[in-house]
Structures are given as structure tokens and as C-alpha cells.
Write an enzyme that holds these catalytic residues in place. Structure first.
Site, PDB file in Angstrom:
ATOM      1  N   ARG A   1       1.029  -1.321  -0.088  1.00  0.00           N
ATOM      2  CA  ARG A   1      -0.475   0.332   0.179  1.00  0.00           C
ATOM      3  C   ARG A   1       0.525   1.420   0.124  1.00  0.00           C
ATOM      4  O   ARG A   1       1.981   0.976  -0.206  1.00  0.00           O
ATOM      5  CB  ARG A   1      -1.202  -0.237   1.322  1.00  0.00           C
ATOM      6  CG  ARG A   1      -2.087  -0.854   1.062  1.00  0.00           C
ATOM      7  CD  ARG A   1      -2.797  -1.591   2.359  1.00  0.00           C
ATOM      8  NE  ARG A   1      -3.236  -3.047   2.624  1.00  0.00           N
ATOM      9  CZ  ARG A   1      -2.622  -3.482   2.903  1.00  0.00           C
ATOM     10  NH1 ARG A   1      -1.488  -3.860   3.003  1.00  0.00           N
ATOM     11  NH2 ARG A   1      -2.923  -4.641   2.927  1.00  0.00           N
TER      12      ARG A   1
ATOM     13  N   HIS B   1       5.189 -11.993  10.428  1.00  0.00           N
ATOM     14  CA  HIS B   1       3.646 -13.281   9.045  1.00  0.00           C
ATOM     15  C   HIS B   1       4.430 -13.841   8.190  1.00  0.00           C
ATOM     16  O   HIS B   1       4.300 -14.379   7.029  1.00  0.00           O
ATOM     17  CB  HIS B   1       3.351 -11.684   8.325  1.00  0.00           C
ATOM     18  CG  HIS B   1       2.331 -10.938   8.275  1.00  0.00           C
ATOM     19  ND1 HIS B   1       2.443  -9.881   8.068  1.00  0.00           N
ATOM     20  CD2 HIS B   1       1.247 -10.667   9.416  1.00  0.00           C
ATOM     21  CE1 HIS B   1       1.662  -9.353   8.366  1.00  0.00           C
ATOM     22  NE2 HIS B   1       0.490  -9.838   9.464  1.00  0.00           N
TER      23      HIS B   1
ATOM     24  N   VAL C   1      12.121   6.397   6.851  1.00  0.00           N
ATOM     25  CA  VAL C   1      12.867   6.192   7.855  1.00  0.00           C
ATOM     26  C   VAL C   1      14.147   4.553   7.643  1.00  0.00           C
ATOM     27  O   VAL C   1      15.116   4.958   8.609  1.00  0.00           O
ATOM     28  CB  VAL C   1      12.066   4.590   8.130  1.00  0.00           C
ATOM     29  CG1 VAL C   1      10.381   3.950   8.100  1.00  0.00           C
ATOM     30  CG2 VAL C   1      12.732   3.689   6.371  1.00  0.00           C
TER      31      VAL C   1
END
Ligand code: NAD
Length: 258
Positions: free
Chosen positions: A47, A133, A247
Site C-alpha cells: 500500500r 507473517h 525510515v
């Protein structure tokens, strides 16, 4: 300009100094990581700007029900997804991964909870990573539940073995959490406990839209929530620090301050 010579604007500097102070004072500090951390390593996010969902791939193709109904088609689409997501010469950790590894090494962070499946935290030598995940570096048999390295199995699939099968007769699945699957129970409960205990909970490079990982910030009690993401998230109004910056700038700057 900070001491290393990088451009860091004044607002960002103020937030980073405050956050560094909170991290120094924290008994328990934990980071929750998303796909944005690996964007600078050449792996696209799902996204956000240039995210692959919708425009390029349909998330429904990677649902558990698709794997069960049509494992050969699932694997064909999965190989296309790898081709799209993984740089041809292999992805390398970027300065944000190395900064996190250093923060864990130095005892500033107690753990890194990651939603990423690309293995780049391990490649950067990060200790105490919780893979919420799973990992694309492994496959797991849907019958006997044995795992093995993904590379050779992917090569078999590319060579036409669709779907690739385990010697027990079961079908291999990438050892990642598909839509429609539960998170690994031990990793999930560890992550929830760490979130509840954390004095500082730092989210980096996550859209905070994929539950249940995205609900972890709601678990923190009186702790400080800090978010570093290029775009707004659903916790932006309640976070003590809502840092809209890259980041790869922010995490190395934090390391220097600490
Ligand atoms: P996401 O794709 O939903 O969101 C990523 C966010 O990172 C976006 O909000 C984007 O604005 C932000 N971002 C992009 N580049 C950034 C940068 N340089 N600095 C700061 N922010 C940046 O990712 P998610 O929240 O992790 O959830 C997506 C799901 O997709 C997870 O389940 C994850 O397993 C999977 N995924 C993993 C990878 C990977 O392993 N590298 C890649 C894509 C998706």
C-alpha cells in the site's frame, strides 16, 4: 544538518531528540516494522504510493481459499509476485535495517516485531526478531507441516512442477501468513505481550491497515506510541510522535542520537 552531515529539518530534529530521550528512559521498548522499511532495498510495498495491490496484483489471488481451490494457479501467480517484488540481483538490507539491528544490539530495543517476510532483518544481523507473517525464505507442507528452504522448491515450480509437492504427497505453500489464515500463535501472543509491556512502541514503515498486526498499538497501556511512516495512519492523532519521514533517514539519525 545533524552531526553526520545529513539534512534533518528542525521539527524532525525536535521529535527525534524527544523520542531518543523516551527510548533512553524506557525499560521496555519494541519496534513494529512494515513493508516501508524494505522499500529502499528495492522491494515495493503493498500500500502507499507505488503499492502493488490493486494496480498490479489482486489480493484475492493470494487468499488461503485460492491456495486450497487452485494450488497450481496460486503458485503461478505467486511466482509472478516474486518476479515483481524481488530485485533480480537480490535484495540487500538498507540503513534502516542496520539501524534497527544496532538498536537491538545496544539494548535500546528489546525486540523487533516484523510484518515483513523478506528476511532482511536476519540479513542485517538483527537479534530478537518476531516474524508475525512468516518468511518467504521457507515453504511449508500443507499436510506434514515440515518446512524447507524456498529456493529449490521455487526453482521446481518455475520448471513446471505446479504445484510443487512434498515427499509426503502434500503441497508446499510459502511459509507466510496468507489472507484468511491466522497468525502463528506463539509469535502473536509474544507480540501482544511486548506491546502491552512497552514503555515505547515504535512503528516504522507500516500503513497500519493489516490486522491483527495493525491493532498492536492499541494494546499499549501508558507507553509512548511513536510512528515513522511517509503517510498518515489510523493512529496518527493519538501517537506522541507522528514522524512523516523516510525510515532510512530517521532510524540511523536515532542511532546517532542514542
Ligand atoms: P504496507 O505495504 O501496507 O504499507 C507500507 C507503508 O510504508 C506505507 O504506508 C508507505 O507510505 C510507507 N513507506 C514506504 N516507503 C517508506 C519509507 N522509505 N519510509 C517510511 N515509510 C515508508 O505495509 P505493511 O503495513 O507492512 O503491511 C503489508 C503487508 O504486506 C504485511 O503483511 C507484509 O507481510 C506484507 N509485505 C511485506 C513486504 C516485505 O516483506 N518487504 C513487502 C510488501 C508487503
Amino acid at each position: 544538518m545533524d552531526e553526520s552531515g545529513s539534512e534533518v529539518d528542525t521539527d524532525l530534529c525536535g521529535s527525534l531528540t524527544g523520542l531518543a530521550g523516551d527510548l533512553r528512559a524506557a525499560d521496555t521498548a519494541v519496534a513494529l516494522i512494515g513493508a516501508g522499511l524494505s522499500a529502499a532495498s528495492g522491494i515495493p510495498t503493498f500500500r502507499g504510493e507505488d503499492g502493488v495491490w490493486g494496480e498490479v496484483f489482486d489480493p484475492a489471488a493470494f487468499h488461503r481459499s485460492r491456495f486450497e481451490r487452485d494450488p497450481a494457479g496460486f503458485w503461478r501467480d505467486r511466482l509472478d509476485l516474486y518476479d515483481h517484488m524481488e530485485p533480480t540481483d537480490g535484495a540487500e538490507p538498507n540503513p534502516a535495517h542496520y539501524a534497527l539491528a544496532e538498536l537491538v544490539d545496544d539494548g535500546v530495543l528489546d525486540a523487533v516485531i516484523t510484518q515483513n517476510t523478506d528476511g532482511l532483518h536476519s540479513a542485517a544481523g538483527t537479534g530478537n526478531v518476531i516474524e508475525l507473517h512468516g518468511s518467504n525464505a521457507r515453504v511449508v507442507c500443507d499436510r506434514c507441516e515440515s518446512t524447507r528452504k524456498a529456493g529449490p522448491v521455487r526453482r521446481r515450480a518455475r520448471g513446471g512442477e505446479l504445484p510443487p509437492t512434498c515427499p509426503c504427497g502434500g503441497i508446499y505453500k510459502p511459509d507466510v501468513v496468507l489472507f484468511g489464515e491466522l497468525l502463528p500463535a506463539v509469535a502473536h501472543s509474544r507480540a501482544e505481550r511486548l506491546a502491552a509491556e512497552s514503555d515505547v512502541f515504535l512503528v516504522a514503515g507500516s500503513s497500519l491497515t493489516v490486522d491483527p498486526a495493525a491493532s498492536l498499538p492499541a494494546r499499549i497501556g501508558t507507553g509512548t506510541l511513536a510512528i515513522c511512516n511517509l503517510e498518515r495512519t489510523r493512529y496518527s492523532d493519538t501517537a506522541a510522535y507522528d514522524i512523516r519521514a523516510d525510515v532510512t533517514t530517521v532510524l540511523p539519525a536515532l542511532v546517532r542520537l542514542l
